[in-house]
Design a protein around this motif. Sequence first.
Motif, PDB file in Angstrom:
ATOM      1  N   UNK A 343      26.757  55.295  24.951  1.00  0.00           N
ATOM      2  CA  UNK A 343      25.450  54.704  25.236  1.00  0.00           C
ATOM      3  C   UNK A 343      24.988  55.144  26.616  1.00  0.00           C
ATOM      4  N   UNK A 344      23.704  55.491  26.717  1.00  0.00           N
ATOM      5  CA  UNK A 344      23.139  55.931  27.986  1.00  0.00           C
ATOM      6  C   UNK A 344      22.311  54.808  28.593  1.00  0.00           C
ATOM      7  N   UNK A 345      20.985  54.943  28.613  1.00  0.00           N
ATOM      8  CA  UNK A 345      20.151  53.906  29.226  1.00  0.00           C
ATOM      9  C   UNK A 345      20.234  52.581  28.468  1.00  0.00           C
ATOM     10  N   UNK A 346      20.354  52.659  27.157  1.00  0.00           N
ATOM     11  CA  UNK A 346      20.379  51.449  26.331  1.00  0.00           C
ATOM     12  C   UNK A 346      20.977  51.822  24.978  1.00  0.00           C
ATOM     13  N   UNK A 347      21.129  50.830  24.099  1.00  0.00           N
ATOM     14  CA  UNK A 347      21.767  51.089  22.808  1.00  0.00           C
ATOM     15  C   UNK A 347      20.923  51.995  21.913  1.00  0.00           C
ATOM     16  N   UNK A 348      19.641  52.148  22.246  1.00  0.00           N
ATOM     17  CA  UNK A 348      18.768  53.013  21.461  1.00  0.00           C
ATOM     18  C   UNK A 348      18.727  54.448  21.997  1.00  0.00           C
ATOM     19  N   UNK A 349      19.544  54.736  22.972  1.00  0.00           N
ATOM     20  CA  UNK A 349      19.661  56.104  23.481  1.00  0.00           C
ATOM     21  C   UNK A 349      21.153  56.395  23.667  1.00  0.00           C
ATOM     22  N   UNK A 350      21.737  57.097  22.703  1.00  0.00           N
ATOM     23  CA  UNK A 350      23.165  57.385  22.724  1.00  0.00           C
ATOM     24  C   UNK A 350      23.388  58.870  22.467  1.00  0.00           C
ATOM     25  N   UNK A 351      24.555  59.349  22.864  1.00  0.00           N
ATOM     26  CA  UNK A 351      24.866  60.752  22.658  1.00  0.00           C
ATOM     27  C   UNK A 351      26.292  60.912  22.154  1.00  0.00           C
ATOM     28  N   UNK A 365      22.180  63.669  20.287  1.00  0.00           N
ATOM     29  CA  UNK A 365      21.738  62.357  20.787  1.00  0.00           C
ATOM     30  C   UNK A 365      20.850  61.691  19.756  1.00  0.00           C
ATOM     31  N   UNK A 366      20.713  60.381  19.888  1.00  0.00           N
ATOM     32  CA  UNK A 366      19.699  59.638  19.138  1.00  0.00           C
ATOM     33  C   UNK A 366      18.812  58.932  20.140  1.00  0.00           C
ATOM     34  N   UNK A 367      17.516  58.940  19.875  1.00  0.00           N
ATOM     35  CA  UNK A 367      16.528  58.307  20.754  1.00  0.00           C
ATOM     36  C   UNK A 367      15.588  57.495  19.888  1.00  0.00           C
ATOM     37  N   UNK A 368      15.661  56.170  19.998  1.00  0.00           N
ATOM     38  CA  UNK A 368      14.832  55.267  19.204  1.00  0.00           C
ATOM     39  C   UNK A 368      13.853  54.537  20.115  1.00  0.00           C
ATOM     40  N   UNK A 369      12.631  54.358  19.659  1.00  0.00           N
ATOM     41  CA  UNK A 369      11.617  53.641  20.426  1.00  0.00           C
ATOM     42  C   UNK A 369      10.889  54.564  21.390  1.00  0.00           C
ATOM     43  N   UNK A 370       9.602  54.290  21.614  1.00  0.00           N
ATOM     44  CA  UNK A 370       8.783  55.206  22.400  1.00  0.00           C
ATOM     45  C   UNK A 370       9.163  55.268  23.876  1.00  0.00           C
TER      46      UNK A 370
END
Length: 476
Positions: A343-351, A365-370
């Motif tokens: 997890x990076x900045x938050x659970x909606x940004x992981x690599x 990576x996955x990036x969810x939300x604007x």
Amino acid sequence: MASPFSGALQLTDLDDYIGPSQDCIKPIKVDKKPGQGAAKIRIEDDGTYVQINQDGASQKLEKAKITLNDCLACSGCITSAESILITQQSHEEFSRALDTKMSSGSAQKKLVVVSVSPQSRASLAARFKLTPLDTAKKLTAFLKGLGVDFVFDTTFSRSFSLLESQREFVRRFRRQAQDKQALPMLAAACPGWICYAEKTHGSFIIPHLSTAKSPQQVMGSLVKGHFARQHHVTPDQIYHATIMPCYDKKLEASRPDFFLQAHQTREVDCVITTGEVLKLLDKKGASLSEVDPAPLDSMFGSLPAEQLAGHSGGGSGGYLEHTYRYAARELFGVQVEQLQYKALRNKDFQEVMLEKDGETVLHFALAYGFRNIQNLVQKLKRGKLPYHYVEVMACPSGCLNGGGQIKAEGEPAKDLLQRVEQLYESVLPENPETSRATAELYQQWLNGPTSEQAREALHTRYHAVERIGTGLSIKW
């Protein structure tokens, strides 16, 4: 209204879709007569528009309904997916189509097919305290009671989308030395993200988008193509509706790319959200938990009637996981058993990274939300995005938390989302690479996965949209 973003995050004039949206209206046309000034428009506290004429008289202005093709992506309805005024795509339109079918003569009747997403099924299961299998059977019975002929699960079409995505990534990876825009490859199954990319960043992002169709549109090709031939009807003799967790799927279905010119019909005629299914149930005074179950339909007889199949890799379809595993095996001969996310900045940004001989050879990576998407795009523009592949979804927490899902009542939204996720994951996953039915259909329908028919049926194109300056873009 002040933006919810900090200055660092507000990279464009598009606000985060989960914020309260504006109503979507077309600009008001005011006829200006010679010698007279234009009428003034006043916005009341309740949001209504009032026209003030030169003589002081006032009149309330009506909002103009729009079609999906009118949309300008003006930071209101399409990206927020909350308040769009739609006439072409709704549960009312679906009901009218069924009424037309029931009142038509046998020669004019269309086959009505409904394709249900597994995310919508999980949301309904949580609402009515059912298992996913019971939900599927009861929803099938309810829809057939309305006049629907066939009810299918889009998990099957998702297999094609996943397979095409992972093959495309490997092709791009191998040609990255010759094509600087081959990587990173960005997932394109989310229509909210596609709308943002096409209308905000245009030609800059488009070369990076995966061309594989989303599961909804693969199902559209399948129903209006192979299924139509099976039943000896033309595509325009089938009415195809989908049940989706996302309002933006309505926009996706309306794209000109998915219109069959030869038959003057869309691959998907109507999209209704999970929440709109509740409205259909309420209209009939029915509760899904009380509906008697019916056997499940299977387009190819590949699955037992008492069995559902799912996909591993999360509630947004598992694009990252399937592509990562396939690339690791095909490119580096590594069999990945378990993905280790960071997890990076938050659970909606992981690599997740694959290392071989002390070197990072795959970086996904996955990036969810604007909020995460805008940071992602900014890094891409600066040439500092380190990833080979990114699974991009507009909704925080992905498709299971889509704007069209059933809202929480009497419990915290996060608790409902957790139950939906558990129900979704309770369906045993099937590996599309080992699916006999998928392999057989590639041959029967498309003459193999490398054929021209497969490319046309399973891939699409994207188009940069020139931004239009209007009064709607003014920050009040």
